[in-house]
Design a protein around this motif. Structure first.
Motif, PDB file in Angstrom:
ATOM      1  N   ARG A 188       0.447  -1.631   0.402  1.00 57.02           N
ATOM      2  CA  ARG A 188      -0.531   0.368  -0.028  1.00 57.02           C
ATOM      3  C   ARG A 188       0.472   1.310  -0.338  1.00 57.02           C
ATOM      4  NH1 ARG A 188      -0.746   4.153   3.681  1.00 57.02           N
ATOM      5  NH2 ARG A 188      -0.500   2.460   5.453  1.00 57.02           N
ATOM      6  N   SER A 192       0.472   3.895  -3.320  1.00 58.46           N
ATOM      7  CA  SER A 192      -0.063   4.970  -2.627  1.00 58.46           C
ATOM      8  C   SER A 192       1.084   5.964  -3.377  1.00 58.46           C
ATOM      9  CB  SER A 192       0.750   5.317  -0.914  1.00 58.46           C
ATOM     10  OG  SER A 192      -0.907   4.747  -0.257  1.00 58.46           O
ATOM     11  N   SER A 196       0.547   8.751  -6.028  1.00 59.75           N
ATOM     12  CA  SER A 196       1.095  10.010  -5.393  1.00 59.75           C
ATOM     13  C   SER A 196       1.771  11.142  -6.418  1.00 59.75           C
ATOM     14  CB  SER A 196       1.418  10.541  -4.714  1.00 59.75           C
ATOM     15  OG  SER A 196       1.646  12.005  -3.434  1.00 59.75           O
TER      16      SER A 196
END
Length: 236
Positions: A188, A192, A196
């Motif tokens: 994760r 992420s 991003s």
């Protein structure tokens, strides 16, 4: 401790800390855990553990310095702090949260050693005793509960009675095994980070990628994910 760790980690976003740096910095929690284990409990670790933590430390340092180079030349804020000074304050907040989290883990371990392992009781008291503090951030919590409730249901569950209309973000909170949690959290963080970078166009140079590779490789090495996965699958 639990309250301070959670609140300070969220506070850091208000101090010019980008999401990629936040993810990488928090991935360096093993550094703080190892140092606390040595300083507080007088522990010794294997060469592999020290090597993995060295990789995580260097990776975190590389990413931190690379992020510092991409700070915008913004004018001082209303309190007279420059963009770089504000960023340094954010780094200090993240560092405090990192070591506070590690110290909390050591404290919990000492409690388990003295009184026996009672994980459900510990979880109950950690969260219950922290609740009054979270009343301070009540409005933010209410806002996120509303966001969870507005999330779309999972298409894969559209034919299942009772789950077809449950917002997906609530379903994502279901429990799973400790090994699965470790793997999911690591993946994760990486996903992420990539999201991003691509979606929000956060600056990410070759130095960032080098630091990221060292942090995640060091984490997997420290946790011995490959061996644990083989054991979980009954391959040994």
């Amino acid at each position: 401790m639990f309250f301070l760790v959670n609140v300070t980690n969220n506070m850091a976003f208000g101090y010019n800390i980008s999401m990629p740096l936040h993810i990488i910095f928090r991935s360096g929690g093993l550094i703080a855990s190892l140092l606390m284990g040595i300083l507080v409990l007088g522990r010794h670790y294997t060469v592999t553990k020290y090597l993995s933590v060295l990789m995580i430390t260097l990776g975190t340092i590389i990413c931190t310095f690379a992020s510092a180079e991409h700070l915008d030349e913004e004018p001082a804020d209303s309190e007279g702090f420059s963009s770089f000074t504000t960023w340094l304050m954010g780094i200090a907040i993240l560092t405090f949260a990192l070591f506070m989290s590690a110290r909390m883990g050591i404290y919990q371990e000492c409690l388990y050693t003295k009184h026996g392992k009672h994980p459900h009781e510990a979880l109950f008291f950690i969260h219950t005793l922290s609740l009054p503090g979270f009343l301070i951030t009540g409005s933010s919590i209410v806002d996120h509960v509303a966001r969870f409730s507005r999330s779309a249901p999972l298409p894969a569950l559209s034919q299942l009675p009772g789950l077809a209309f449950v917002p997906r973000l609530w379903l994502f909170l279901l429990e799973c095994t400790a090994l699965t949690v470790t793997l999911v959290l690591t993946l994760r963080k990486f996903l992420s980070l990539v999201f991003s970078i691509i979606y929000f166009q956060n600056p990410f140079t070759l130095h960032h990628w080098l630091g990221t590779f060292m942090v995640f490789t060091g984490t997997l090495l420290f946790l011995d994910i490959i061996q644990k996965t083989r054991e979980a699958l009954g391959m040994d």
